[in-house]
Scaffold this active site. Structure first.
Site, short mmCIF file in Angstrom:
data_model
loop_
_atom_site.label_atom_id
_atom_site.label_comp_id
_atom_site.label_asym_id
_atom_site.label_seq_id
_atom_site.Cartn_x
_atom_site.Cartn_y
_atom_site.Cartn_z
N CYS A 8 3.23 4.24 7.41
CA CYS A 8 3.76 3.04 7.33
C CYS A 8 3.61 2.35 8.54
CB CYS A 8 5.00 2.93 6.63
SG CYS A 8 6.46 3.62 7.91
N ARG A 14 9.39 3.54 5.16
CA ARG A 14 8.69 3.80 4.01
C ARG A 14 8.17 5.26 4.19
NH1 ARG A 14 4.90 -1.43 3.81
NH2 ARG A 14 5.26 -0.86 5.72
N ASP A 123 7.79 -3.89 2.74
CA ASP A 123 8.47 -3.27 3.59
C ASP A 123 9.97 -3.71 3.66
OD1 ASP A 123 9.51 -2.31 6.37
OD2 ASP A 123 7.56 -2.88 7.00
#
Length: 150
Positions: A8, A14, A123
């Site tokens: 990520c 994440r 996100d």
């Protein structure tokens, strides 16, 4: 041995969530000896940082164990070390390509492509919606496990 690395933006929300969710799923399936699982960042923005507190809280809410860690940026030589390089969003895919060059081994994919969806994991650093990110990541990791298990 299957080697999976999740990517990520900063490796603080994440991708570490995916790392620990995947480790949990693999452990519960009794497949610990068949997998190596890690995570990294597509940028150097948060290098050395631990997982973001809200990401830890979301994992705790779901009973997913995790450990203290330090974010790191993906390196060009990681390409040869990993069988699956799994990104959370299209910007990650762009950044990964800038780092590793060509994906001749077809190792790089979006996480939710394993579920048959052509979309990104939002996100939560920006959306503040860690619950939705968790749900997407969990489903994605389940699909990865089903896809790569013998």
């Amino acid at each position: 041995m299957k080697r999976i690395i999740f990517i990520c933006h900063g490796n603080i929300c994440r991708s570490p969530m995916a790392e620990f969710i995947m480790k949990h799923l693999v452990h519960n399936a009794g497949l610990d000896d068949e997998f190596v699982i890690s995570s990294a960042a597509a940028t150097s923005e948060d290098t050395g940082s631990d997982m973001y507190p809200n990401a830890k809280a979301e994992l705790k809410r779901h009973g997913i164990p995790f450990t203290r860690r330090h974010s790191r940026k993906l390196r060009r030589d990681d390409y040869s070390e990993w069988d699956y390089i799994i990104a959370m969003d299209r910007e990650n895919l762009y950044d990964i390509a800038e780092i590793i060059g060509r994906d001749d081994g077809h190792k790089v994919r979006l996480l939710l492509s394993f579920t048959g969806e052509n979309r990104e994991v939002s996100d939560p650093w920006y959306t503040r919606d860690f619950a939705s990110a968790y749900d997407d990541i969990y489903r994605g990791c389940q699909a990865v496990l089903e896809s790569v298990s013998d």
